[in-house]
Design a protein around this motif. Structure first.
Motif, mmCIF file in Angstrom:
data_model
loop_
_atom_site.group_PDB
_atom_site.id
_atom_site.type_symbol
_atom_site.label_atom_id
_atom_site.label_comp_id
_atom_site.label_asym_id
_atom_site.label_seq_id
_atom_site.Cartn_x
_atom_site.Cartn_y
_atom_site.Cartn_z
ATOM 1 N N TYR A 102 0.729 -1.226 -0.048
ATOM 2 C CA TYR A 102 -0.100 -0.177 0.019
ATOM 3 C C TYR A 102 0.916 1.299 0.033
ATOM 4 C CZ TYR A 102 -4.027 -2.872 1.105
ATOM 5 O OH TYR A 102 -4.874 -4.010 0.680
ATOM 6 N N ALA B 259 1.880 -5.586 2.084
ATOM 7 C CA ALA B 259 0.592 -6.443 2.834
ATOM 8 C C ALA B 259 0.934 -7.881 2.230
ATOM 9 C CB ALA B 259 -0.519 -5.847 2.351
ATOM 10 N N PRO C 123 -2.038 -13.793 12.083
ATOM 11 C CA PRO C 123 -2.291 -12.507 12.812
ATOM 12 C C PRO C 123 -2.866 -11.482 12.118
ATOM 13 C CG PRO C 123 0.140 -12.941 12.616
ATOM 14 C CD PRO C 123 -0.560 -13.998 11.986
ATOM 15 N N SER C 124 -3.298 -10.334 13.230
ATOM 16 C CA SER C 124 -3.914 -9.243 12.550
ATOM 17 C C SER C 124 -2.843 -8.525 11.515
ATOM 18 C CB SER C 124 -4.387 -8.281 13.483
ATOM 19 O OG SER C 124 -5.035 -7.187 13.015
ATOM 20 N N GLY C 125 -3.228 -7.966 10.569
ATOM 21 C CA GLY C 125 -2.368 -7.248 9.677
ATOM 22 C C GLY C 125 -1.534 -8.151 8.679
ATOM 23 N N SER C 126 -1.723 -9.358 8.766
ATOM 24 C CA SER C 126 -0.855 -10.327 8.070
ATOM 25 C C SER C 126 -1.001 -10.417 6.525
ATOM 26 C CB SER C 126 -0.813 -11.728 8.518
ATOM 27 O OG SER C 126 -2.201 -12.223 8.559
ATOM 28 N N LYS D 196 -4.574 -11.103 5.036
ATOM 29 C CA LYS D 196 -5.756 -12.026 4.736
ATOM 30 C C LYS D 196 -6.799 -11.227 3.839
ATOM 31 C CE LYS D 196 -6.706 -12.877 9.211
ATOM 32 N NZ LYS D 196 -5.735 -12.207 9.761
ATOM 33 N N THR E 111 -6.433 -8.271 2.311
ATOM 34 C CA THR E 111 -5.708 -7.764 0.984
ATOM 35 C C THR E 111 -5.798 -9.169 -0.013
ATOM 36 O OG1 THR E 111 -4.218 -6.479 2.440
ATOM 37 C CG2 THR E 111 -3.746 -6.932 0.079
ATOM 38 N N ARG F 192 -9.263 -9.339 -1.173
ATOM 39 C CA ARG F 192 -9.684 -8.040 -2.264
ATOM 40 C C ARG F 192 -9.019 -8.096 -3.441
ATOM 41 N NH1 ARG F 192 -9.413 -4.873 2.593
ATOM 42 N NH2 ARG F 192 -7.401 -4.180 1.996
ATOM 43 N N GLU G 69 -13.543 -13.068 7.889
ATOM 44 C CA GLU G 69 -14.148 -12.936 9.140
ATOM 45 C C GLU G 69 -15.511 -13.133 9.433
ATOM 46 O OE1 GLU G 69 -11.684 -11.036 11.981
ATOM 47 O OE2 GLU G 69 -10.009 -10.772 10.499
HETATM 48 N N1 LIG Z 1 -6.422 0.415 2.327
HETATM 49 C C1 LIG Z 1 -5.051 0.184 2.784
HETATM 50 N N2 LIG Z 1 -4.112 1.402 2.628
HETATM 51 C C2 LIG Z 1 -2.882 1.435 3.455
HETATM 52 N N3 LIG Z 1 -2.332 -0.155 3.994
HETATM 53 C C3 LIG Z 1 -3.384 -0.829 4.249
HETATM 54 C C4 LIG Z 1 -4.784 -0.789 3.503
HETATM 55 N N4 LIG Z 1 -5.464 -2.015 3.622
HETATM 56 C C5 LIG Z 1 -4.347 -2.762 4.613
HETATM 57 N N5 LIG Z 1 -3.430 -2.007 4.637
HETATM 58 C C6 LIG Z 1 -2.002 -2.555 5.332
HETATM 59 O O1 LIG Z 1 -2.062 -3.830 5.080
HETATM 60 C C7 LIG Z 1 -1.361 -4.864 5.782
HETATM 61 C C8 LIG Z 1 -2.334 -6.089 5.672
HETATM 62 O O2 LIG Z 1 -3.871 -5.560 5.874
HETATM 63 P P1 LIG Z 1 -5.037 -6.724 5.850
HETATM 64 O O3 LIG Z 1 -5.978 -5.698 6.158
HETATM 65 O O4 LIG Z 1 -4.931 -7.576 4.739
HETATM 66 O O5 LIG Z 1 -4.699 -7.684 7.030
HETATM 67 P P2 LIG Z 1 -5.421 -8.972 7.779
HETATM 68 O O6 LIG Z 1 -4.906 -10.117 7.735
HETATM 69 O O7 LIG Z 1 -6.918 -8.803 7.007
HETATM 70 O O8 LIG Z 1 -5.997 -8.161 9.167
HETATM 71 P P3 LIG Z 1 -6.946 -8.300 10.116
HETATM 72 O O9 LIG Z 1 -6.866 -9.767 10.758
HETATM 73 O O10 LIG Z 1 -6.722 -7.563 11.372
HETATM 74 O O11 LIG Z 1 -8.235 -8.079 9.481
HETATM 75 C C9 LIG Z 1 -1.679 -4.199 7.267
HETATM 76 O O12 LIG Z 1 -0.376 -3.636 7.396
HETATM 77 C C10 LIG Z 1 -2.431 -2.811 6.771
HETATM 78 O O13 LIG Z 1 -2.234 -2.083 7.480
#
Ligand SMILES: Nc1ncnc2c1ncn2[C@@H]1O[C@H](COP(=O)(O)OP(=O)(O)OP(=O)(O)O)[C@@H](O)[C@H]1O
Ligand SMILES: [Mg+2]
Lengths: 225, 303
Positions: free
Chosen positions: A11, A17, A36-39, A41, A43, A46, A163
């Motif tokens: 990003y 991501a 974990p959160s932010g790993s 998933k 992304t 999407r 989720e």
């Molecule tokens: N639209 C965005 N703009 C900038 N950074 C983003 C954006 N969406 C996600 N990120 C970053 O990309 C990384 C992955 O985010 P992502 O939402 O895919 O994680 P996740 O595994 O779904 O987390 P969670 O379990 O908390 O939902 C994170 O560091 C997040 O901060």
């Protein structure tokens, strides 16, 4: 059905991501995405319906490279993909029936098809008696069932769930999981991101684990950790 | 197809009602700007009618009796053409009975009684004279003043009055000021419609998000919003048109009740010119609506 080849998505310059992710999902397969959160998933999900485009690598869905796809074709891609979210994304001013019908209406399905398919799918998710209720008159689990009905009413090839049980108590979450499993058994490919350890361990499906954007495990009939 | 149409209109209507105050502001602005534009066009047309006799640089009119023979007319023409240093011979124009009657229709539009007195049997015909650019006014006056005695069948020679000079200056000022005001107001109408559509899209961002996820095309999402803007422009134009037609009717009947020598006799607009103005107001209104909503709908689709 879904294929990722060396996909990298960032990003910004600091946040990567997803890094060099590759995997294949066969038709009618069920895949858990854990980590974990932010790993990465969400992304990853999407990227599969072109809400995001990767910097590097290719994403194939139903035999087509969706990165090269012109924007005008994206709606048609999405008609083959159902989406389910933690927060349901239901429209508060529409009834259960209208929420589900909306998905067909806005892609130009005729009225008689809507009248036939919406009750059928509501029956499938176990909400046939609650068609005229509004979202705020339903429990969280029921709201998630409506959102599943909406995602499935057009009989998509793929269901992407981010989720889906995240806001629900364990028993209700289990019910939602069984419903998704049932839909999967009809031949629909399901990819589900989750933090729900119990559910992953109970189902024993394929598990893809992410850590800071990197796939660290891809295991058939896996467990959460 | 039918479900698409009913969806489009249902959504558009709901949105118009939800955004009532902004919608009203946009419609009123569109209506006022188009109303002023309509009045401008009519007023300028009135000026043109009043000035039509003297348009194209004409500074001298020689009136000839209705029953002059071709030979007599030729004598007059020869006299005019014998002064090429003062008179621009190429621009010399003769208005025969038909042309003079047509001109009278415009000139006496606000004075039907006079108009009735003019017929093909009695209306004077006229030579319209454009002087050379560098010819002195005195010389022209001098030459012309001898015509009445010297030439057959000449009734009179006429020069533009001071009033005409004032009017044509005034026309320029009125045109500039009113067009400028119209332009500014039209621009604010576009901005207001743009803003209404933006607000409407923001109010429905969750719906739009869902629509995009389930695979609605961008055009499908856009069209109700664009139609909403188009209708705002159209409604504004309809109000403006009503206002313009009423104002024109009121002014025309007022002028017709003036005494015949008021000097305003030509300052009215008749025929199908008002309908022509209304047509363009409606086209422009829809255009304003389409521009405002079209740009907003494209810009804010990525909510
Ligand atoms: N639209 C965005 N703009 C900038 N950074 C983003 C954006 N969406 C996600 N990120 C970053 O990309 C990384 C992955 O985010 P992502 O939402 O895919 O994680 P996740 O595994 O779904 O987390 P969670 O379990 O908390 O939902 C994170 O560091 C997040 O901060
Ligand atoms: Mg997430």
């Amino acid at each position: 059905m879904i294929k990722l080849e060396n996909v990298t998505k960032s990003y910004s310059t600091e946040v990567t991501a997803l890094q060099d992710a590759s995997f294949d999902v066969a038709k009618a397969e069920f895949v858990f995405l854990v980590g974990p959160s932010g790993s990465g998933k969400s992304t990853l999900l999407r990227l599969m319906n072109r809400q995001e485009k990767p910097e590097k690598g290719e994403v194939w869905v139903a035999g087509r490279n969706i990165n090269d796809m012109p924007d005008a074709k994206v709606p048609h891609l999405r008609r083959n993909i159902g989406n389910i979210f933690q927060d349901y994304k239901l429209l508060a001013n529409k009834t259960v029936f209208e929420n589900v019908a909306f998905a067909l209406e806005v892609i130009g399905r005729p009225k008689h098809v809507i009248r036939q398919q919406v009750p059928a799918v509501l029956d499938l998710v176990g909400l046939s008696g609650k068609q005229e209720r509004f979202p705020h008159q339903l429990s969280g689990g029921e709201q998630q069932r409506v959102s599943i009905a909406r995602a499935f009413v057009n009989r998509p090839l793929i269901l992407l769930a981010d989720e889906p049980t995240g806001n629900l108590d364990p028993t209700t979450g289990e019910g939602i999981m069984r419903l998704l499993d049932r839909i999967n058994k009809t031949g629909t490919t399901v990819v589900m991101a989750t933090h729900d350890q119990r559910i992953v361990n109970m189902m024993r499906k394929r598990v893809i684990q992410l850590d800071r954007g990197i796939i660290v495990r891809d295991q058939a009939r896996g467990v959460y950790e | 197809m039918f479900s698409r149409l009913s969806y489009t209109f249902r959504e558009m209507w709901a949105s118009l009602r939800r955004n009532f105050t902004l919608t009203a502001a946009a419609i009123i602005t569109a209506a006022v700007s188009l109303f002023i534009l309509g009045l401008t066009l009519l007023v300028l047309r009135g000026f043109d009618n009043q000035l039509s006799q003297w348009s194209g640089g004409v500074e001298l009119i020689v009136y000839v009796e209705n029953d002059a023979t071709p030979e007599q007319l030729q004598v007059v023409r020869d006299a005019l053409e014998s002064n090429p240093a003062v008179i621009d011979v190429d621009k010399l124009e003769y208005l025969d009975v038909d042309a003079s009657l047509a001109e009278a229709q415009r000139l006496f539009a606000g004075d039907p009684e006079t108009l009735q007195l003019l017929t093909a049997e009695n209306i004077p015909t006229q030579f319209k004279v454009v002087p050379q650019p560098d010819a002195s006014a005195e010389l022209l006056t001098e030459i012309a003043s001898s015509y009445k005695e010297r030439l057959p069948k000449v009734i009179s020679v006429a020069f533009p009055s001071k009033q005409i000079d004032v009017l044509s200056t005034l026309r320029g000022v009125v045109q500039f000021v009113l067009y400028l005001i119209t332009l500014i107001l039209l621009f604010s109408a576009v901005l207001l419609i743009w803003n209404t559509i933006r607000t409407a899209m923001f109010a429905r961002r969750r719906e739009i998000e869902v629509m995009k996820l389930v695979g609605a095309t961008n055009w499908f999402i856009r069209v109700p919003f664009m139609l909403e803007g188009l209708i705002q422009g159209l409604v504004g134009a309809v109000f403006a048109s009503g206002g313009v037609l009423t104002a024109n009717w009121y002014w025309t009947s007022t002028v017709q009740s003036f005494p015949p020598d008021s000097g305003f006799g030509a300052f009215v607009v008749t025929g199908n010119y008002p309908q022509w103005v209304v047509f363009w107001l409606i086209v422009l209104g829809m255009l304003v609506g389409a521009i405002g909503s079209g740009t907003a709908a494209s810009k804010f689709l990525d909510v």
